[in-house]
Design a protein around this motif. Structure first.
Motif, mmCIF file in Angstrom:
data_model
loop_
_atom_site.group_PDB
_atom_site.id
_atom_site.type_symbol
_atom_site.label_atom_id
_atom_site.label_comp_id
_atom_site.label_asym_id
_atom_site.label_seq_id
_atom_site.Cartn_x
_atom_site.Cartn_y
_atom_site.Cartn_z
ATOM 1 N N TYR A 143 -1.712 7.036 -12.934
ATOM 2 C CA TYR A 143 -0.797 5.949 -12.597
ATOM 3 C C TYR A 143 -1.536 4.613 -12.511
ATOM 4 N N THR A 144 -0.740 3.544 -12.558
ATOM 5 C CA THR A 144 -1.284 2.195 -12.473
ATOM 6 C C THR A 144 -0.818 1.524 -11.195
ATOM 7 N N LEU A 145 -1.771 1.003 -10.447
ATOM 8 C CA LEU A 145 -1.497 0.210 -9.253
ATOM 9 C C LEU A 145 -1.739 -1.250 -9.619
ATOM 10 N N THR A 146 -0.750 -2.104 -9.362
ATOM 11 C CA THR A 146 -0.857 -3.516 -9.738
ATOM 12 C C THR A 146 -0.698 -4.404 -8.516
ATOM 13 N N ALA A 147 -1.621 -5.367 -8.380
ATOM 14 C CA ALA A 147 -1.541 -6.377 -7.317
ATOM 15 C C ALA A 147 -2.414 -7.548 -7.746
ATOM 16 N N PRO A 148 -2.095 -8.763 -7.328
ATOM 17 C CA PRO A 148 -2.929 -9.913 -7.713
ATOM 18 C C PRO A 148 -4.371 -9.758 -7.230
ATOM 19 N N LYS A 149 -4.522 -9.283 -5.982
ATOM 20 C CA LYS A 149 -5.846 -9.163 -5.368
ATOM 21 C C LYS A 149 -5.851 -7.951 -4.436
ATOM 22 N N PHE A 150 -6.877 -7.113 -4.573
ATOM 23 C CA PHE A 150 -7.022 -5.933 -3.726
ATOM 24 C C PHE A 150 -8.401 -6.017 -3.059
ATOM 25 N N THR A 151 -8.413 -6.260 -1.747
ATOM 26 C CA THR A 151 -9.656 -6.391 -1.001
ATOM 27 C C THR A 151 -10.028 -5.047 -0.374
ATOM 28 N N ILE A 152 -11.267 -4.631 -0.588
ATOM 29 C CA ILE A 152 -11.742 -3.351 -0.067
ATOM 30 C C ILE A 152 -12.613 -3.594 1.158
ATOM 31 N N LYS A 153 -12.106 -3.203 2.335
ATOM 32 C CA LYS A 153 -12.841 -3.359 3.583
ATOM 33 C C LYS A 153 -13.149 -2.030 4.257
ATOM 34 N N SER A 154 -12.553 -0.948 3.802
ATOM 35 C CA SER A 154 -12.830 0.363 4.388
ATOM 36 C C SER A 154 -14.167 0.889 3.880
ATOM 37 N N PRO A 155 -15.035 1.378 4.763
ATOM 38 C CA PRO A 155 -16.324 1.915 4.315
ATOM 39 C C PRO A 155 -16.166 3.208 3.518
ATOM 40 N N GLU A 156 -17.108 3.421 2.592
ATOM 41 C CA GLU A 156 -17.152 4.631 1.755
ATOM 42 C C GLU A 156 -15.835 4.840 1.003
ATOM 43 N N ALA A 157 -15.340 3.769 0.407
ATOM 44 C CA ALA A 157 -14.045 3.817 -0.287
ATOM 45 C C ALA A 157 -14.221 4.070 -1.783
ATOM 46 N N SER A 158 -13.160 4.548 -2.400
ATOM 47 C CA SER A 158 -13.170 4.771 -3.845
ATOM 48 C C SER A 158 -11.768 4.661 -4.414
ATOM 49 N N ILE A 159 -11.704 4.345 -5.703
ATOM 50 C CA ILE A 159 -10.463 4.419 -6.471
ATOM 51 C C ILE A 159 -10.701 5.469 -7.550
ATOM 52 N N GLN A 160 -9.756 6.404 -7.692
ATOM 53 C CA GLN A 160 -10.021 7.543 -8.558
ATOM 54 C C GLN A 160 -8.889 7.843 -9.542
ATOM 55 N N HIS A 161 -9.288 8.129 -10.793
ATOM 56 C CA HIS A 161 -8.454 8.717 -11.847
ATOM 57 C C HIS A 161 -7.172 7.946 -12.167
ATOM 58 N N GLY A 162 -7.264 6.641 -12.234
ATOM 59 C CA GLY A 162 -6.114 5.835 -12.608
ATOM 60 C C GLY A 162 -6.558 4.419 -12.882
#
Length: 214
Positions: A143-162
């Motif tokens: 799937y596709t997640l769409t947003a103008p800006k995605f800020t990553i503040k959670s430690p040990e985070a990942s985006i997977q398989h999309g």
């Protein structure tokens, strides 16, 4: 004497019969004996996502077949996704279709994934799962997640398989892309954070990867 010998056994037989009849009477329904409890297993339609199997149409905790999930959010709309990525969300967020947001969003909060390390400490992790899978862990949809800006503040985070479509702003160490595409730029708040970033050979970033402090 012979008659007396015959009478005594007959009396004993009659006495035993009376006690047996009373015992059976006490076991009848309505007395003190507890009836057996019946267990009913409900049948529900189910879908399999990156977070495991959950009832169709729900957004709740689920037990995973691939991750030791303590809690997971299965979402199919922008409002539910935005809630799940916040400080009152869950450690794994799995979408079941393309999700589009027209505003900036932030992944924040520290979460445990329910596992322990070799020292027995809780493992910190945050996972944005943009896919579904079958019971054998084969990916069945991306799937596709769409947003103008995605800020990553959670430690040990990942985006997977999309695919994430937009710009990522990473402010924590050890952020990962796992078989994922960023259709946009990835900005890091420091050089150390940029150096700790990793992505596997299946992942790609279509835009820039650079440090941006403002």
């Amino acid at each position: 004497m012979r008659n007396k010998k015959l009478i005594i056994p007959a009396v004993l037989v009659l006495t035993i019969a009376l006690f047996t009849g009373c015992a059976k009477k006490e076991e009848q329904p309505g007395n003190t004996t507890t009836p057996a409890t019946q267990t009913t297993t409900p049948t529900t339609a189910a879908i399999t996502t990156a977070a495991g199997t959950t009832s169709a149409g729900t957004t709740s905790a689920a037990t995973s077949t691939t991750d030791a999930v303590t809690s997971a959010s299965i979402v199919d709309n922008a409002a539910a996704f935005e809630k799940a990525i916040g400080t009152n969300g869950t450690w794994i967020i799995a979408i079941t279709k393309d999700v589009k947001l027209d505003k900036d969003i932030t992944l924040e909060g520290e979460y445990k994934n329910g596992k322990k390390d070799t020292a027995g400490k809780d493992i910190i992790q945050r996972k944005v799962a943009l896919y579904s899978q079958d019971e054998n862990r084969n990916i069945t949809a991306r799937y596709t997640l769409t947003a103008p800006k995605f800020t990553i503040k959670s430690p040990e985070a990942s985006i997977q398989h999309g695919t994430f479509k937009g710009d990522l702003y990473v402010s924590v160490k050890n952020f990962k892309l796992v078989d994922a595409t960023v259709d946009g730029n990835v900005y890091f708040t420091s050089e150390d954070i940029k150096k700790s970033f990793s992505m596997d050979e299946k992942s790609k970033v279509t835009g820039k990867q650079e440090v941006k402090t403002t």
